[in-house]
Design a protein around this motif. Structure first.
Motif, short mmCIF file in Angstrom:
data_model
loop_
_atom_site.label_atom_id
_atom_site.label_comp_id
_atom_site.label_asym_id
_atom_site.label_seq_id
_atom_site.Cartn_x
_atom_site.Cartn_y
_atom_site.Cartn_z
N ARG A 29 0.80 -1.20 0.00
CA ARG A 29 0.00 0.00 0.00
C ARG A 29 0.84 1.27 0.00
N GLN A 93 -11.39 2.41 6.05
CA GLN A 93 -9.97 2.65 5.79
C GLN A 93 -9.11 1.72 6.65
N MET A 94 -9.47 1.55 7.91
CA MET A 94 -8.69 0.69 8.79
C MET A 94 -8.73 -0.77 8.34
N ASP A 96 -9.13 -1.79 5.30
CA ASP A 96 -8.30 -1.86 4.10
C ASP A 96 -6.83 -1.94 4.48
N ASN A 97 -6.42 -1.14 5.47
CA ASN A 97 -5.04 -1.21 5.95
C ASN A 97 -4.71 -2.59 6.51
N ARG A 224 -8.69 10.04 6.46
CA ARG A 224 -7.59 9.13 6.18
C ARG A 224 -6.49 9.25 7.22
N ASP A 228 -5.54 6.13 9.52
CA ASP A 228 -4.19 5.59 9.41
C ASP A 228 -3.44 5.70 10.74
N SER A 231 -4.82 3.00 12.93
CA SER A 231 -4.30 1.72 12.44
C SER A 231 -2.89 1.48 12.97
N LEU A 266 -0.47 7.01 6.16
CA LEU A 266 0.69 6.19 6.49
C LEU A 266 1.81 6.47 5.50
N TRP A 271 4.64 2.22 6.59
CA TRP A 271 4.34 0.96 5.92
C TRP A 271 5.52 0.01 6.01
#
Length: 312
Positions: A29, A93-94, A96-97, A224, A228, A231, A266, A271
């Motif tokens: 990502r 979003q979380m 997806d992360n 976002r 992020d 996350s 992020l 990442w």
């Protein structure tokens, strides 16, 4: 019902529907335009020192003789203190992360084990929860609770953990008393017991994650950025960037640092850290995350530097 009670009840019983939004299930990502990883003229030695330093700043070392903690079971995310619309966007979003890190996401009707709460007074909330819902802190030692209260700029985060065998079996925990001067020591025994000269084959599971953010810190932050940030604090045991720390390496952990600008989400470093963490062996010790993060960061740098320019 008080905020503390709603918070505690949410973590134990709240069932949320899955946010059914199709998303690419990417294993990588990184955003190529996020930042320049190895800037022109920066030597590899200097870059490694920079990444090792920021890793040292954020990492919360595990207890002695224990591996670094990670999420192994499926996560079920709950949001308190946000409108339904914003809460759904944060969860989406979380999730997806999480999928990008190959963390499983629980299906519809799950029980929340990963909670983000937006409150008026974070410290009062944490202290109130310790009285009204002590089970949220039962796996923490006193110094770990004090570390929560040292949250940076109105943010507080912690995990409940459980030590297991590498193959997911539960251990029996025994406390050996030591007299007259040394403190008691926890010993993990398997059933049936197997004698071995090898290091203990154990892992540490994150079984609950809580992130508290004071509402006064939210204005000016995007969905976002918030998702992020939560996350990063939920999927890894890390600290915020403290005020005054030089911003030589972008990280979402500087989101609530008054002294600098945070990335849009992020960062490349974030990442790299998360990918390194979730690719390490389950028995990996805390010190191993440093070399693993640099390796992941350098690998991504070489990949981006090898890509042709859009102007070509």
């Amino acid at each position: 019902m008080s905020q503390s009670i709603r918070f505690a009840v949410a973590l134990s019983t709240l069932a949320l529907p899955s946010i059914l939004v199709a998303q690419p299930n990417s294993d990588d990502r990184f955003d190529a335009a996020d930042e320049s990883i190895l800037v022109l003229g920066e030597r590899e030695k200097e870059a490694r020192q920079r990444i090792n330093h920021i890793t040292e700043v954020i990492v919360r070392d595990p207890r002695i003789d224990q591996p670094i903690a990670r999420q192994y079971d499926a996560i079920c995310i709950g949001i308190l203190g946000m409108s339904a619309e914003y809460a759904e966007a944060l969860i989406w979003q979380m999730e997806d992360n999480a999928r990008a890190l190959k963390i499983r996401v629980a299906p519809e009707g799950c029980r929340v084990n990963t909670l983000a709460a937006f409150v008026e007074n974070g410290q009062a909330e944490v202290e109130g929860l310790r009285k009204s819902a002590p089970w949220l802190f039962e796996t923490l030692r006193d110094y770990e609770f004090k570390r929560i209260l040292n949250g940076n700029n109105g943010t507080y985060a912690w995990h409940s953990t459980k030590v297991k065998e590498v193959d997911e079996k539960d251990f029996t925990v025994k406390v050996l008393k030591c007299f007259p001067s040394c403190p008691p020591r926890e010993v993990y025994t398997a059933d049936p017991f197997m004698a071995t000269r090898m290091a203990q084959q154990i892992r540490v599971d994150m079984i609950g994650s809580v992130v508290i953010i004071e509402k006064s810190r939210v204005p000016g932050k995007t969905v976002r950025q918030l998702a992020d940030y939560v996350s990063m604090r939920s999927f890894a045991s890390v600290n915020d960037i403290p005020a005054g720390e030089p911003h030589t390496t972008p990280t979402i952990l500087s989101l609530f640092n008054n002294g600098g600008l945070a990335p849009d989400g992020l960062s490349q470093f974030d990442w790299s850290y998360l990918k390194a963490l979730y690719n390490l062996p389950r028995t990996a010790r805390g010190a191993q995350i440093h070399d693993a993060t640099w390796s992941a960061y350098r690998k991504r740098a070489l990949k981006l530097n090898a890509e042709p320019s859009s102007d070509e």
